[in-house]
Design a protein around this motif. Structure first.
Motif, PDB file in Angstrom:
ATOM      1  N   THR A 128       0.848  -1.184   0.000  1.00 17.29           N
ATOM      2  CA  THR A 128       0.000   0.000   0.000  1.00 17.29           C
ATOM      3  C   THR A 128       0.888   1.240   0.000  1.00 17.29           C
ATOM      4  OG1 THR A 128      -0.094  -0.046   2.414  1.00 17.29           O
ATOM      5  CG2 THR A 128      -1.847  -1.192   1.221  1.00 17.29           C
ATOM      6  N   GLY A 129       0.319   2.353  -0.422  1.00 20.86           N
ATOM      7  CA  GLY A 129       1.076   3.593  -0.436  1.00 20.86           C
ATOM      8  C   GLY A 129       2.099   3.688  -1.541  1.00 20.86           C
ATOM      9  N   VAL A 130       1.999   2.814  -2.553  1.00 17.72           N
ATOM     10  CA  VAL A 130       2.923   2.846  -3.683  1.00 17.72           C
ATOM     11  C   VAL A 130       2.357   3.780  -4.747  1.00 17.72           C
ATOM     12  CG1 VAL A 130       4.065   1.450  -5.450  1.00 17.72           C
ATOM     13  CG2 VAL A 130       3.673   0.499  -3.175  1.00 17.72           C
ATOM     14  N   SER A 131       3.237   4.516  -5.415  1.00 20.86           N
ATOM     15  CA  SER A 131       2.793   5.550  -6.351  1.00 20.86           C
ATOM     16  C   SER A 131       2.577   5.036  -7.765  1.00 20.86           C
ATOM     17  CB  SER A 131       3.819   6.694  -6.386  1.00 20.86           C
ATOM     18  OG  SER A 131       5.080   6.208  -6.821  1.00 20.86           O
ATOM     19  N   TRP A 187      10.399  -4.199 -22.066  1.00 22.57           N
ATOM     20  CA  TRP A 187      10.186  -2.847 -21.563  1.00 22.57           C
ATOM     21  C   TRP A 187      11.409  -1.993 -21.880  1.00 22.57           C
ATOM     22  CZ3 TRP A 187       6.683  -1.660 -16.928  1.00 22.57           C
ATOM     23  CH2 TRP A 187       5.553  -2.481 -16.969  1.00 22.57           C
ATOM     24  N   LEU A 188      11.198  -0.909 -22.615  1.00 20.26           N
ATOM     25  CA  LEU A 188      12.279  -0.005 -23.009  1.00 20.26           C
ATOM     26  C   LEU A 188      12.251   1.302 -22.222  1.00 20.26           C
ATOM     27  CD1 LEU A 188      11.988  -0.550 -26.855  1.00 20.26           C
ATOM     28  CD2 LEU A 188      13.533  -1.697 -25.263  1.00 20.26           C
ATOM     29  N   ARG A 189      11.060   1.692 -21.787  1.00 24.23           N
ATOM     30  CA  ARG A 189      10.887   2.872 -20.932  1.00 24.23           C
ATOM     31  C   ARG A 189       9.818   2.557 -19.895  1.00 24.23           C
ATOM     32  NH1 ARG A 189       8.923   7.623 -24.032  1.00 24.23           N
ATOM     33  NH2 ARG A 189       8.473   6.395 -25.908  1.00 24.23           N
ATOM     34  N   ASP A 190       9.860   3.259 -18.774  1.00 21.70           N
ATOM     35  CA  ASP A 190       8.869   3.064 -17.715  1.00 21.70           C
ATOM     36  C   ASP A 190       7.536   3.666 -18.151  1.00 21.70           C
ATOM     37  OD1 ASP A 190       7.320   2.945 -15.458  1.00 21.70           O
ATOM     38  OD2 ASP A 190       8.643   4.162 -14.204  1.00 21.70           O
ATOM     39  N   PRO A 191       6.489   2.825 -18.331  1.00 18.47           N
ATOM     40  CA  PRO A 191       5.199   3.362 -18.768  1.00 18.47           C
ATOM     41  C   PRO A 191       4.244   3.665 -17.613  1.00 18.47           C
ATOM     42  CG  PRO A 191       5.118   0.989 -18.871  1.00 18.47           C
ATOM     43  CD  PRO A 191       6.481   1.352 -18.304  1.00 18.47           C
ATOM     44  N   THR A 192       4.637   3.350 -16.380  1.00 20.66           N
ATOM     45  CA  THR A 192       3.659   3.330 -15.292  1.00 20.66           C
ATOM     46  C   THR A 192       3.194   4.721 -14.877  1.00 20.66           C
ATOM     47  OG1 THR A 192       5.448   3.222 -13.630  1.00 20.66           O
ATOM     48  CG2 THR A 192       4.498   1.133 -14.399  1.00 20.66           C
ATOM     49  N   HIS A 193       3.994   5.746 -15.131  1.00 21.42           N
ATOM     50  CA  HIS A 193       3.592   7.092 -14.701  1.00 21.42           C
ATOM     51  C   HIS A 193       2.913   7.880 -15.818  1.00 21.42           C
ATOM     52  CE1 HIS A 193       5.488   6.611 -10.832  1.00 21.42           C
ATOM     53  NE2 HIS A 193       6.599   6.211 -11.417  1.00 21.42           N
ATOM     54  N   ASN A 194       3.418   7.756 -17.038  1.00 16.91           N
ATOM     55  CA  ASN A 194       2.847   8.532 -18.137  1.00 16.91           C
ATOM     56  C   ASN A 194       1.673   7.846 -18.832  1.00 16.91           C
ATOM     57  OD1 ASN A 194       4.673  10.652 -17.818  1.00 16.91           O
ATOM     58  ND2 ASN A 194       6.184   9.704 -19.158  1.00 16.91           N
ATOM     59  N   PHE A 195       1.686   6.516 -18.886  1.00 16.51           N
ATOM     60  CA  PHE A 195       0.666   5.798 -19.644  1.00 16.51           C
ATOM     61  C   PHE A 195      -0.268   4.974 -18.760  1.00 16.51           C
ATOM     62  CE2 PHE A 195       4.314   6.400 -22.466  1.00 16.51           C
ATOM     63  CZ  PHE A 195       3.707   7.017 -23.547  1.00 16.51           C
ATOM     64  N   PRO A 203      -0.911   5.605 -15.128  1.00 17.78           N
ATOM     65  CA  PRO A 203      -0.830   6.228 -13.800  1.00 17.78           C
ATOM     66  C   PRO A 203      -2.020   5.842 -12.920  1.00 17.78           C
ATOM     67  CG  PRO A 203      -1.689   7.805 -15.359  1.00 17.78           C
ATOM     68  CD  PRO A 203      -1.342   6.567 -16.155  1.00 17.78           C
ATOM     69  N   LEU A 204      -1.804   5.884 -11.613  1.00 21.70           N
ATOM     70  CA  LEU A 204      -2.906   5.631 -10.690  1.00 21.70           C
ATOM     71  C   LEU A 204      -4.016   6.655 -10.868  1.00 21.70           C
ATOM     72  CD1 LEU A 204      -0.974   4.742  -7.398  1.00 21.70           C
ATOM     73  CD2 LEU A 204      -2.037   3.172  -9.034  1.00 21.70           C
ATOM     74  N   SER A 205      -3.658   7.848 -11.335  1.00 20.93           N
ATOM     75  CA  SER A 205      -4.634   8.922 -11.522  1.00 20.93           C
ATOM     76  C   SER A 205      -5.265   8.919 -12.908  1.00 20.93           C
ATOM     77  CB  SER A 205      -3.954  10.276 -11.291  1.00 20.93           C
ATOM     78  OG  SER A 205      -2.874  10.452 -12.205  1.00 20.93           O
ATOM     79  N   SER A 206      -5.092   7.844 -13.661  1.00 23.65           N
ATOM     80  CA  SER A 206      -5.633   7.787 -15.018  1.00 23.65           C
ATOM     81  C   SER A 206      -7.132   8.071 -15.033  1.00 23.65           C
ATOM     82  CB  SER A 206      -5.386   6.399 -15.629  1.00 23.65           C
ATOM     83  OG  SER A 206      -6.048   6.273 -16.881  1.00 23.65           O
ATOM     84  N   PRO A 207      -7.607   8.858 -16.000  1.00 20.46           N
ATOM     85  CA  PRO A 207      -9.051   9.089 -16.102  1.00 20.46           C
ATOM     86  C   PRO A 207      -9.788   7.885 -16.668  1.00 20.46           C
ATOM     87  CG  PRO A 207      -7.929  10.153 -17.916  1.00 20.46           C
ATOM     88  CD  PRO A 207      -6.854   9.619 -17.011  1.00 20.46           C
ATOM     89  N   HIS A 208      -9.047   6.891 -17.162  1.00 18.37           N
ATOM     90  CA  HIS A 208      -9.660   5.728 -17.784  1.00 18.37           C
ATOM     91  C   HIS A 208      -9.602   4.512 -16.859  1.00 18.37           C
ATOM     92  CE1 HIS A 208      -9.630   8.104 -21.413  1.00 18.37           C
ATOM     93  NE2 HIS A 208      -8.314   8.246 -21.333  1.00 18.37           N
ATOM     94  N   SER A 209     -10.649   3.713 -16.886  1.00 20.14           N
ATOM     95  CA  SER A 209     -10.713   2.524 -16.033  1.00 20.14           C
ATOM     96  C   SER A 209      -9.803   1.411 -16.540  1.00 20.14           C
ATOM     97  CB  SER A 209     -12.151   2.005 -15.966  1.00 20.14           C
ATOM     98  OG  SER A 209     -13.003   2.986 -15.417  1.00 20.14           O
TER      99      SER A 209
END
Length: 276
Positions: free
Chosen positions: A19-22, A111-119, A121-127
């Motif tokens: 928990t508490g992971v970004s 994986w060539l680049r980290d996609p977790t923040h830009n593509f 993200p936890l705040s994604s507007p999409h489900s």
């Protein structure tokens, strides 16, 4: 499914679902036959800086080896091959039910680049955020002009995403003794289609593969909407998460890095399914 779901509760009590992971949890599935490919995948992921991941180990030896290397592993040993083929979808649905955002990734997706923040993200507007397949299954390829790839996608634990993942399990599990001719990618596409999604494709272009034929894609995300829900899905630009090597000339006005984020080249879709 009940036995696997009960075991997953151990993750919530333990430290594997932190928990508490970004960033969302990155999940992959492996057995000993894919161990060398798994190591290659792990190297590519670790080079991007991603550490919040979990491997579902389908046999005891894979689980033991990963634990010895300090790689988070969840022992998911199953006996029958038909049961093993269903484990992925059961785990996806259970993670959503546990409230865990996750990124599903195949082992042949480098994986060539980290996609977790830009593509993803936890705040994604999409489900749900999908990468794009090529032509399989043919039903949705003919209807939409593209397909959703089950090899790399992101799911937030929203009601609509949880419902889609539950429907995949329901389609796969009625009689697991029947020889399976369909994949979880087939079931995923049908589950989304059954919800009568309406896709909006902007900056439409097309890619023609010498063996697979033509499919459409966009240089910006394709967005899917539903009449009965405010939740949305999206499909990421194909050139950033390609399933086949391609030379891409982006249109004027497209900004940002056009290099692939994840290259999913090691297997290929055919009209008869996915082949290594």
């Amino acid at each position: 499914r009940a036995a696997l779901s009960d075991r997953l509760q151990e993750l919530r009590r333990g430290s594997l679902l932190a928990t508490g992971v970004s960033a969302p949890l990155v999940v992959a599935f492996a057995n000993l036959g894919f161990y060398e490919l798994l190591l290659n995948w792990l190297v590519s992921v670790f080079r991007t800086g991603v550490r919040h991941l979990l491997v579902f180990s389908m046999d005891a030896e894979t689980h033991r080896r990963l634990q010895a290397r300090g790689v988070p592993s969840f022992g998911c040993v199953v006996g029958a091959r038909s049961a093993l083929l269903n484990v992925r979808s059961v785990m996806w649905a259970t993670l959503a039910e546990l409230g865990q955002p996750f990124v599903q990734t195949d082992l042949d997706a480098v994986w060539l680049r980290d996609p977790t923040h830009n593509f993803f993200p936890l705040s994604s507007p999409h489900s749900m955020v999908f990468t794009q397949g090529t032509i399989s299954p043919l039903f949705t390829h003919q209807k939409w002009g593209f397909v959703l790839c089950s090899g790399v996608f992101y799911a937030r634990p929203t009601p609509l995403a949880t419902e889609v993942l539950r429907r995949i399990v329901e389609r796969q599990l009625p009689d697991p003794s029947v020889p399976r001719t369909l994949t979880d990618q087939d079931f995923l596409n049908h589950a989304v289609n059954d919800l009568q999604v309406r896709w909006r494709v902007r900056r439409r272009t097309a890619h023609t593969h010498v063996h697979l034929g033509k499919f459409i894609w966009s240089t910006v995300p394709i967005v899917g909407r539903f009449n009965f829900s405010n939740e949305t899905f999206s499909v990421l630009p194909y050139h950033l998460f390609p399933r086949t090597p391609m030379n891409v000339t982006l249109r004027d006005g497209v900004r940002g890095n056009s290099r692939p984020v994840i290259a999913h080249y090691f297997s290929v879709d055919t009209p008869n399914g996915t082949k290594a």
